[in-house]
Design a protein around this motif. Structure first.
Motif, mmCIF file in Angstrom:
data_model
loop_
_atom_site.group_PDB
_atom_site.id
_atom_site.type_symbol
_atom_site.label_atom_id
_atom_site.label_comp_id
_atom_site.label_asym_id
_atom_site.label_seq_id
_atom_site.Cartn_x
_atom_site.Cartn_y
_atom_site.Cartn_z
ATOM 1 N N GLU A 75 0.824 -1.216 0.000
ATOM 2 C CA GLU A 75 0.000 0.000 0.000
ATOM 3 C C GLU A 75 0.855 1.260 0.000
ATOM 4 O O GLU A 75 0.663 2.157 -0.832
ATOM 5 N N VAL A 76 1.799 1.341 0.921
ATOM 6 C CA VAL A 76 2.610 2.566 1.019
ATOM 7 C C VAL A 76 3.589 2.677 -0.141
ATOM 8 O O VAL A 76 4.047 3.778 -0.468
ATOM 9 N N GLY A 77 3.902 1.560 -0.782
ATOM 10 C CA GLY A 77 4.830 1.588 -1.909
ATOM 11 C C GLY A 77 4.183 1.931 -3.234
ATOM 12 O O GLY A 77 4.869 2.050 -4.252
ATOM 13 N N GLY A 78 2.881 2.101 -3.229
ATOM 14 C CA GLY A 78 2.206 2.486 -4.457
ATOM 15 C C GLY A 78 2.141 1.389 -5.504
ATOM 16 O O GLY A 78 2.167 1.660 -6.710
ATOM 17 N N VAL A 79 2.039 0.144 -5.058
ATOM 18 C CA VAL A 79 1.974 -0.988 -5.983
ATOM 19 C C VAL A 79 0.606 -1.016 -6.667
ATOM 20 O O VAL A 79 -0.432 -0.913 -6.021
ATOM 21 N N GLU A 80 0.634 -1.180 -7.984
ATOM 22 C CA GLU A 80 -0.589 -1.165 -8.780
ATOM 23 C C GLU A 80 -1.327 -2.501 -8.754
ATOM 24 O O GLU A 80 -2.539 -2.564 -8.575
ATOM 25 N N LYS A 81 -0.602 -3.575 -8.964
ATOM 26 C CA LYS A 81 -1.184 -4.916 -8.952
ATOM 27 C C LYS A 81 -0.239 -5.863 -8.232
ATOM 28 O O LYS A 81 0.977 -5.688 -8.251
ATOM 29 N N TYR A 82 -0.837 -6.912 -7.630
ATOM 30 C CA TYR A 82 -0.022 -7.906 -6.957
ATOM 31 C C TYR A 82 -0.745 -9.244 -6.964
ATOM 32 O O TYR A 82 -1.954 -9.333 -7.195
ATOM 33 N N ARG A 83 0.041 -10.292 -6.732
ATOM 34 C CA ARG A 83 -0.505 -11.652 -6.743
ATOM 35 C C ARG A 83 0.249 -12.473 -5.703
ATOM 36 O O ARG A 83 1.464 -12.322 -5.551
ATOM 37 N N ILE A 287 5.261 -11.805 -11.385
ATOM 38 C CA ILE A 287 5.082 -10.408 -11.779
ATOM 39 C C ILE A 287 4.940 -10.274 -13.294
ATOM 40 O O ILE A 287 4.050 -9.585 -13.797
ATOM 41 N N ARG A 288 5.809 -10.951 -14.037
ATOM 42 C CA ARG A 288 5.737 -10.860 -15.493
ATOM 43 C C ARG A 288 4.425 -11.446 -16.016
ATOM 44 O O ARG A 288 3.773 -10.881 -16.898
ATOM 45 N N ASP A 289 4.025 -12.584 -15.451
ATOM 46 C CA ASP A 289 2.781 -13.219 -15.864
ATOM 47 C C ASP A 289 1.593 -12.305 -15.576
ATOM 48 O O ASP A 289 0.687 -12.143 -16.402
ATOM 49 N N PHE A 292 1.642 -9.207 -18.151
ATOM 50 C CA PHE A 292 1.260 -9.484 -19.538
ATOM 51 C C PHE A 292 -0.207 -9.926 -19.654
ATOM 52 O O PHE A 292 -0.865 -9.629 -20.656
ATOM 53 N N LYS A 293 -0.709 -10.599 -18.634
ATOM 54 C CA LYS A 293 -2.137 -10.936 -18.644
ATOM 55 C C LYS A 293 -2.979 -9.669 -18.533
ATOM 56 O O LYS A 293 -4.038 -9.559 -19.168
#
Length: 297
Positions: A75-83, A287-289, A292-293
């Motif tokens: 959250e604080v790092g400004g991550v857009e998407k995660y899995r 992350i790459r998967d 690209f998805k």
């Protein structure tokens, strides 16, 4: 130019990891992935899962607290998407499915249980392809705490893969049957027979640490001779000496030996003299998967 942040959470048998990448999108240029941050927490779930068949309450509590911390960093790092993905320890624990549901209730995080084939496919989606020469062959070896994933590449493409329940946590606890080693030996010797210019690509925290200890430059492979000598050097030291004299983390000082043994046996059976260490693995592939998805949708 646009910079995005994506993250991967890897819940492994020996440790939990949060990896954050900067993804650089520039007009007219291929997208680039750069490591921004890596946080590793040594929650050794494999000792529970492979030993008693279930994750104990203290470790469940550690998992949930670690994931809450990871989510705050995201959250604080400004991550857009995660899995988030979990491998053999949670997959094999009889209470693994309940833990996944509890994680969702208490943190809001959906965790995917992936098997060895999925793990190999995710790893294959990394920029590993850039390292593969079409006139050479490679045996990709990803050593984890609960299992080791093997993939044979030829002509720049994966041709076969298999997961074996031979991991560092299982080995230090002597939970690997000799028949599993025999099955691995047969698979390796048959799978690489006749392949041209064969070498090993090593993945996992232990081979990355060995490469750093060797003093070799990034991109320079480890030789079988050095790896074998280092194995005997490490084996001659006690667990405490590996920590106090070599500066290894306590959760690395024991598993580094069985990890080296896996690479040595694989090299012997395949006749390989070089181990490349590109320092990419499951989290990079996640992350790459994911990226690209997202682009395709």
């Amino acid at each position: 130019m646009k910079i995005r942040k994506y993250a991967a959470i890897d819940i492994g048998s020996n440790a939990m990891r949060l990896l954050v990448h900067n993804i650089v999108e520039s007009p007219g240029r291929p997208v680039q992935f750069f490591k921004n941050a890596l946080v590793r927490v040594p929650v050794r779930l494999g000792e529970d899962s492979f030993g008693i068949g279930a994750i104990t309450e203290p470790n469940i509590d550690r998992v949930i607290k670690t994931l809450k911390a990871f989510l705050l960093l995201i959250e604080v790092g400004g991550v857009e998407k995660y899995r988030a993905c979990a491998t053999s320890a949670l997959r094999e624990a009889r209470n693994g499915a309940e833990i996944i549901r509890r994680i969702l209730r208490e943190t809001g995080l959906e965790v995917e249980l992936i098997d060895g084939q999925q793990e190999a496919a995710i790893i294959a989606s990394t920029d590993l392809a850039r390292l593969l020469q079409e006139d050479a062959s490679y045996l990709y070896v990803d050593v984890g705490g609960g299992s080791t994933e093997f993939t044979v590449f030829s002509g720049g493409k994966p041709v076969r893969s298999r997961s074996f329940q031979i991991g560092t946590v299982r080995l230090i606890k002597e939970w690997v049957a000799e028949s599993e080693w025999e099955a691995l030996q047969q698979w390796v010797t048959q799978g690489v027979k006749g392949l041209p210019r064969l070498s090993i690509i090593g993945s996992g925290g232990n081979i990355n640490k060995l490469h750093k200890m060797s003093g070799r430059k990034v991109g320079q492979p480890l030789s079988f001779i050095w790896l074998n000598a280092q194995y005997h050097f490490l084996k001659s030291m006690s667990y405490d000496e590996r920590i106090s004299e070599l500066g290894l983390n306590p959760d690395r000082a024991d598993v580094i030996l069985p990890a080296t043994e896996i690479f040595l046996r694989t090299a012997q059976w395949s006749g390989v003299k070089k181990v490349h260490v590109p320092q990419i693995g499951l989290a990079d592939g996640i992350i790459r998967d994911l990226y690209f998805k997202a682009q395709n949708t």
